[in-house]
Scaffold this active site. Structure first.
Site, PDB file in Angstrom:
ATOM      1  CG  HIS A 251      50.278  71.285  32.599  1.00  0.00           C
ATOM      2  ND1 HIS A 251      50.535  71.672  31.301  1.00  0.00           N
ATOM      3  CD2 HIS A 251      49.059  70.700  32.570  1.00  0.00           C
ATOM      4  CE1 HIS A 251      49.505  71.343  30.529  1.00  0.00           C
ATOM      5  NE2 HIS A 251      48.597  70.764  31.269  1.00  0.00           N
TER       6      HIS A 251
ATOM      7  CD  GLU B  23      55.717  72.081  32.497  1.00  0.00           C
ATOM      8  OE1 GLU B  23      54.841  71.386  33.054  1.00  0.00           O
ATOM      9  OE2 GLU B  23      55.878  72.099  31.273  1.00  0.00           O
TER      10      GLU B  23
ATOM     11  CB  CYS C  62      51.752  73.382  27.041  1.00  0.00           C
ATOM     12  SG  CYS C  62      51.130  74.038  28.606  1.00  0.00           S
TER      13      CYS C  62
ATOM     14  CB  CYS D 183      54.033  75.273  31.242  1.00  0.00           C
ATOM     15  SG  CYS D 183      52.823  74.230  32.091  1.00  0.00           S
TER      16      CYS D 183
END
Lengths: 145, 145
Positions: B47, B49, B77, B80
């Site tokens: 992801h 992040e 999420c 993260c």
């Protein structure tokens, strides 16, 4: 779980919080065998579980680990529980519960929440006393310095 | 946030869910500028992040990002949000809320939980409509194939 414990022992020797993980494929192949490496890699995401997921996905050339089982010596934290859901891991076996930092049977209990789009089957407490003893010993040694 | 949006646009072009992130150091330096790359890297943890945190830590040679700010186009999420706590990020600015998958102001609201050992200051809704439009457009295009 013995292989995950072996990894955790190596982590302790390297002054990393002793957590080890093993990822096993659908047909029993070992896809990854990893340990915490946050300090060695200067990477706060380098928990044993995240490294195992990344290695296994690389090996399979797939961003999903359907049918795979993850063995880890400590109950996963929110980051790792989230990653386990993202990777669609089928079964999670963990050793010691983590009352403070865990996110499976403690804390936010991520897999039990409606917002969680994939929940693995969870079997906790595997070799619990061995997994916990390693952590207790590690932190006792650090405190006594 | 414009730089994060630019990254999200690049992600969309590569058929990745369009989320972008920028990590800014204590003194305003750009430490990382990343986007979702789960498909390109075959890595469910890739992801925007997570990639930003890993790059910034590598750049600083530190597993902590004290005093740093993370800008991301979508509410993080659970994975993260957990990583943001692990990295000790000081401020989180996000664009669009994620009612289903978010873990900051939705879902498990990780930073509000007692089990969370570090909570950043959170400012949500920055360039919200631009960030959300990009996602809505991406998923509409995928549905209509």
């Amino acid at each position: 779980m013995q292989m995950a414990l072996d990894e955790a022992h190596i982590a302790a020797q390297a002054n990393e919080v002793p957590v080890g993980a093993v990822l096993v494929g659908q047909d029993g192949d070992i896809l990854a065998q990893t340990r915490n490496q946050m300090r060695a890699l200067n990477d706060p995401t380098a928990h044993a579980e995240i490294l195992a997921i990344r290695q296994a996905c690389e090996k399979l050339g797939n961003e999903r680990l359907m049918g795979c089982s993850l063995y880890v010596t400590l109950e996963p934290c929110p980051m790792c529980a989230g990653a386990i859901a993202e990777a669609r891991i089928a079964k999670l076996f963990y050793g010691a519960p983590d009352i403070k930092g865990g996110a499976v049977d403690n804390g936010v209990a991520l897999f039990d929440q409606k917002c969680c789009h994939h929940a693995p089957e969870v079997i906790g407490g595997l070799r619990e006393s061995d997994c916990a003893a390693l952590l207790t010993e590690f932190f006792a040694l650090r405190r006594n310095g």
